[in-house]
Design a protein around this motif. Structure first.
Motif, PDB file in Angstrom:
ATOM      1  N   LEU A   1      -4.458  -0.836  -5.206  1.00  0.00           N
ATOM      2  CA  LEU A   1      -4.825  -1.026  -3.876  1.00  0.00           C
ATOM      3  C   LEU A   1      -5.921  -1.734  -3.531  1.00  0.00           C
ATOM      4  N   ILE A   2      -6.998  -1.491  -4.347  1.00  0.00           N
ATOM      5  CA  ILE A   2      -8.308  -2.555  -4.304  1.00  0.00           C
ATOM      6  C   ILE A   2      -7.901  -3.781  -4.278  1.00  0.00           C
ATOM      7  N   LYS A   3      -7.101  -4.302  -5.170  1.00  0.00           N
ATOM      8  CA  LYS A   3      -6.703  -5.675  -5.405  1.00  0.00           C
ATOM      9  C   LYS A   3      -5.976  -6.050  -3.959  1.00  0.00           C
ATOM     10  N   TYR A   4      -5.240  -5.263  -3.493  1.00  0.00           N
ATOM     11  CA  TYR A   4      -4.293  -5.636  -2.428  1.00  0.00           C
ATOM     12  C   TYR A   4      -5.514  -5.752  -1.042  1.00  0.00           C
ATOM     13  N   TYR A   5      -6.372  -4.893  -1.015  1.00  0.00           N
ATOM     14  CA  TYR A   5      -7.407  -4.743   0.206  1.00  0.00           C
ATOM     15  C   TYR A   5      -8.164  -6.015  -0.008  1.00  0.00           C
ATOM     16  N   ARG A   6      -8.742  -6.193  -0.979  1.00  0.00           N
ATOM     17  CA  ARG A   6      -9.587  -7.567  -1.463  1.00  0.00           C
ATOM     18  C   ARG A   6      -8.910  -8.779  -1.083  1.00  0.00           C
ATOM     19  N   ASN A   7      -7.762  -8.808  -1.379  1.00  0.00           N
ATOM     20  CA  ASN A   7      -6.817  -9.874  -1.053  1.00  0.00           C
ATOM     21  C   ASN A   7      -6.560 -10.211   0.600  1.00  0.00           C
TER      22      ASN A   7
ATOM     23  N   HIS B   1      -8.808  -9.148   2.835  1.00  0.00           N
ATOM     24  CA  HIS B   1     -10.137  -9.339   3.403  1.00  0.00           C
ATOM     25  C   HIS B   1     -10.399 -11.005   3.100  1.00  0.00           C
TER      26      HIS B   1
ATOM     27  N   PRO C   1       0.603  -1.128  -0.064  1.00  0.00           N
ATOM     28  CA  PRO C   1      -0.117  -0.061  -0.007  1.00  0.00           C
ATOM     29  C   PRO C   1       0.842   1.253  -0.024  1.00  0.00           C
TER      30      PRO C   1
ATOM     31  N   GLY D   1      -4.854   2.840  -8.061  1.00  0.00           N
ATOM     32  CA  GLY D   1      -5.862   2.715  -7.270  1.00  0.00           C
ATOM     33  C   GLY D   1      -6.546   1.160  -7.561  1.00  0.00           C
ATOM     34  N   TYR D   2      -6.352   0.810  -8.725  1.00  0.00           N
ATOM     35  CA  TYR D   2      -6.550  -0.646  -9.092  1.00  0.00           C
ATOM     36  C   TYR D   2      -5.682  -1.593  -8.099  1.00  0.00           C
TER      37      TYR D   2
ATOM     38  N   TYR E   1       0.168   4.114  -2.626  1.00  0.00           N
ATOM     39  CA  TYR E   1      -0.322   5.420  -1.889  1.00  0.00           C
ATOM     40  C   TYR E   1       0.736   6.598  -2.434  1.00  0.00           C
TER      41      TYR E   1
END
Length: 92
Positions: free
Chosen positions: A81-87, A89, A41, A78-79, A45
Motif C-alpha cells: 500500500l505504501i508503495k502504491y500510494y508513493r507511486n 503521488h 489497494p 502494508g508495504y 486492504y
C-alpha cells in the motif's frame, strides 16, 4: 453461567477468525479470476483486514505460527500500500 460465557466467547472469536479467512480467500479468488490486481489497494486492504481479523481471533486461542504468518501478511500488504500510494503521488 461461566460455561455459557466461555462458549459465547468461543463462538465470537471463531466467527471473527472465519470472517478473516473468508476475506483473504475472497481477495485471492478475485485476483485469480482477474477481477482484482495484486497491486490494487482493495486487494491489499482485504489482506490486511483479513489477517487482522485472524490475529484478533488468536487472542482467544493462541497459535504462534499462525500469528507470525498473519503479522508478516499485514506487513507485506502494508508495504504494498505504501508503495502504491508513493507511486500515485509521484505520478500525480
Amino acid at each position: 453461567m461461566i460455561g455459557i460465557v466461555m462458549n459465547s466467547l468461543d463462538t465470537l472469536f471463531n466467527a471473527i477468525g472465519i470472517a478473516g479467512m473468508v476475506t483473504i480467500l475472497f481477495a485471492y479468488f478475485m485476483l485469480q479470476i482477474d477481477r482484482w490486481q495484486a497491486h490494487a489497494p482493495r486487494y491489499l486492504y482485504a489482506n490486511i483486514i483479513g489477517s487482522s481479523l485472524l490475529v484478533a481471533s488468536l487472542c482467544w486461542s493462541w497459535n504462534l505460527p499462525l500469528f507470525l504468518l498473519q503479522c508478516a501478511w499485514i506487513v507485506i500488504s502494508g508495504y504494498g500500500l505504501i508503495k502504491y500510494y508513493r507511486n500515485m503521488h509521484q505520478k500525480g
